[in-house]
Design a protein around this motif. Structure first.
Motif, PDB file in Angstrom:
ATOM      1  N   THR A 226       0.814  -1.226   0.000  1.00 31.51           N
ATOM      2  CA  THR A 226       0.000   0.000   0.000  1.00 31.51           C
ATOM      3  C   THR A 226       0.843   1.271   0.000  1.00 31.51           C
ATOM      4  OG1 THR A 226      -0.100  -0.059   2.424  1.00 31.51           O
ATOM      5  CG2 THR A 226      -1.900  -1.134   1.221  1.00 31.51           C
ATOM      6  N   LYS A 227       2.149   1.136   0.109  1.00 30.84           N
ATOM      7  CA  LYS A 227       3.017   2.303   0.254  1.00 30.84           C
ATOM      8  C   LYS A 227       3.537   2.768  -1.103  1.00 30.84           C
ATOM      9  CE  LYS A 227       7.428   3.708   2.336  1.00 30.84           C
ATOM     10  NZ  LYS A 227       8.598   3.233   3.128  1.00 30.84           N
ATOM     11  N   GLY A 228       3.541   4.096  -1.331  1.00 30.45           N
ATOM     12  CA  GLY A 228       4.169   4.634  -2.522  1.00 30.45           C
ATOM     13  C   GLY A 228       3.278   5.539  -3.343  1.00 30.45           C
ATOM     14  N   LYS A 229       3.879   6.170  -4.313  1.00 34.23           N
ATOM     15  CA  LYS A 229       3.178   7.071  -5.237  1.00 34.23           C
ATOM     16  C   LYS A 229       2.410   6.231  -6.253  1.00 34.23           C
ATOM     17  CE  LYS A 229       4.128  10.842  -8.490  1.00 34.23           C
ATOM     18  NZ  LYS A 229       5.212  11.652  -9.105  1.00 34.23           N
ATOM     19  N   ALA A 230       1.095   6.417  -6.317  1.00 32.93           N
ATOM     20  CA  ALA A 230       0.247   5.576  -7.171  1.00 32.93           C
ATOM     21  C   ALA A 230       0.427   5.922  -8.644  1.00 32.93           C
ATOM     22  CB  ALA A 230      -1.212   5.737  -6.769  1.00 32.93           C
ATOM     23  N   VAL A 231       0.787   4.912  -9.444  1.00 34.71           N
ATOM     24  CA  VAL A 231       0.948   5.067 -10.891  1.00 34.71           C
ATOM     25  C   VAL A 231       0.605   3.740 -11.556  1.00 34.71           C
ATOM     26  CG1 VAL A 231       2.753   6.861 -10.820  1.00 34.71           C
ATOM     27  CG2 VAL A 231       3.400   4.437 -10.734  1.00 34.71           C
ATOM     28  N   ASN A 232       0.481   3.751 -12.894  1.00 36.01           N
ATOM     29  CA  ASN A 232       0.495   2.515 -13.664  1.00 36.01           C
ATOM     30  C   ASN A 232       1.835   2.460 -14.405  1.00 36.01           C
ATOM     31  OD1 ASN A 232       0.269   4.072 -16.060  1.00 36.01           O
ATOM     32  ND2 ASN A 232      -1.963   3.996 -15.943  1.00 36.01           N
ATOM     33  N   TYR A 233       2.080   1.374 -15.145  1.00 34.61           N
ATOM     34  CA  TYR A 233       3.396   1.232 -15.769  1.00 34.61           C
ATOM     35  C   TYR A 233       3.649   2.281 -16.850  1.00 34.61           C
ATOM     36  CZ  TYR A 233       4.964  -2.900 -13.311  1.00 34.61           C
ATOM     37  OH  TYR A 233       5.404  -3.761 -12.333  1.00 34.61           O
ATOM     38  N   GLY A 234       2.605   2.687 -17.556  1.00 34.14           N
ATOM     39  CA  GLY A 234       2.772   3.733 -18.560  1.00 34.14           C
ATOM     40  C   GLY A 234       3.201   5.042 -17.925  1.00 34.14           C
ATOM     41  N   GLU A 235       2.540   5.422 -16.850  1.00 30.32           N
ATOM     42  CA  GLU A 235       2.876   6.659 -16.141  1.00 30.32           C
ATOM     43  C   GLU A 235       4.266   6.579 -15.518  1.00 30.32           C
ATOM     44  OE1 GLU A 235      -1.726   7.774 -14.825  1.00 30.32           O
ATOM     45  OE2 GLU A 235      -0.437   6.586 -13.502  1.00 30.32           O
ATOM     46  N   LEU A 236       4.601   5.411 -14.959  1.00 34.53           N
ATOM     47  CA  LEU A 236       5.918   5.231 -14.360  1.00 34.53           C
ATOM     48  C   LEU A 236       7.017   5.412 -15.405  1.00 34.53           C
ATOM     49  CD1 LEU A 236       7.765   4.386 -12.001  1.00 34.53           C
ATOM     50  CD2 LEU A 236       7.408   2.017 -12.708  1.00 34.53           C
ATOM     51  N   GLY A 237       6.821   4.806 -16.578  1.00 33.37           N
ATOM     52  CA  GLY A 237       7.814   4.929 -17.638  1.00 33.37           C
ATOM     53  C   GLY A 237       8.046   6.370 -18.051  1.00 33.37           C
TER      54      GLY A 237
END
Length: 260
Positions: A226-237
């Motif tokens: 549950t910890k961390g900045k919420a993103v999907n893989y596209g946004e992370l990239g």
């Protein structure tokens, strides 16, 4: 006499065949438990890929070789039941040890990855330097190619399958149908049984099961991070490309490790 010997041979063959059929009929399939994995990184090969023609880097590599072993090992657990898995480090294994090269986040990030195999969705907690990301996305659809090769891992007969992920990463996986759960270490899944071994030859990394504890697992052991900045893989990239745009070729190894 020959007839009696022949009849005896037929009877023995029938008994052996019946025993094998009974054994196959009552073969036990593991549906829940915890698997211990050892991740091994060939540090010499990984660092050599980074050294290039820089004399400073060559000297740093030589110093690393004198003070450190070739392989670095990390311990992980994988809890599973029929529909869910969770992969996490056994302890706070500091990837920062080993001086200059030991701080490379592509070596190990201590990922926590939970997958819902029915929903085909995963939640991953990954950290890079000072930032922690919570990545929720659909499971990667891997196009596996099956082979006739097999090997035993942690007491289970496993079959080999190969794949390419992220367009360029060659993956060798070994799975067993004795554990009928389509999961595996990190984000590897999609085979007709549990993946007990993964090798990434060109990334100089392997994951192999060392022990399978056949037991019920608790909801806590399968809970998603549950910890961390919420993103999907596209946004992370996109975020990582913007942050690492001035890092040159080194940025590619970090991108691959985060997106894998």
């Amino acid at each position: 006499m020959k007839i009696r010997t022949f009849q005896l041979s037929i009877c023995l063959f029938a008994l052996v065949l019946c025993a094998q059929l009974v054994q196959a009929q009552y073969a036990r399939f593991v549906e829940s438990g915890v698997i211990e994995f050892e991740k091994r990184v060939n540090m010499y090969a990984k660092i050599k890929d980074r050294v290039g023609k820089s004399s400073f880097m060559e000297q740093a590599f030589e110093q690393y070789q004198r003070a450190n072993p070739q392989f670095k090992a990390f311990k992980y657990n994988l809890a599973f039941n029929g529909t869910k898995t969770r992969f996490w480090p056994q302890d706070s294994q500091a990837a920062s040890s080993g001086g200059f090269f030991g701080s490379d986040p592509s070596i190990d990030m201590g990922n926590i990855i939970a997958t819902d195999l029915l929903a085909q969705q995963g939640t991953s907690q990954k950290s890079i330097y000072e930032e922690t990301y919570l990545i929720t996305d659909s499971l990667r659809q891997i196009q596996w190619r099956f082979t006739n090769e097999s090997r035993e891992i942690a007491g289970y007969e496993c079959r080999r399958a190969n794949a390419i992920v992220l367009d360029s990463i060659y993956v060798v996986a070994f799975y067993t149908d004795q554990i009928p759960v389509s999961g595996g270490p990190e984000s590897f899944s999609g085979l007709p049984g549990m993946i007990l071994g993964v090798a990434l030859p060109y990334e100089h990394v392997t994951y192999f099961a060392t022990k399978v504890d056949d037991r019920p697992v608790s909801a806590k052991e399968l809970a998603a991070p549950t910890k961390g900045k919420a993103v999907n893989y596209g946004e992370l990239g996109e975020q990582l490309k913007a942050s690492l745009k001035n890092w040159g070729d080194y940025a590619q190894s970090i991108l691959k490790a985060m997106l894998l």
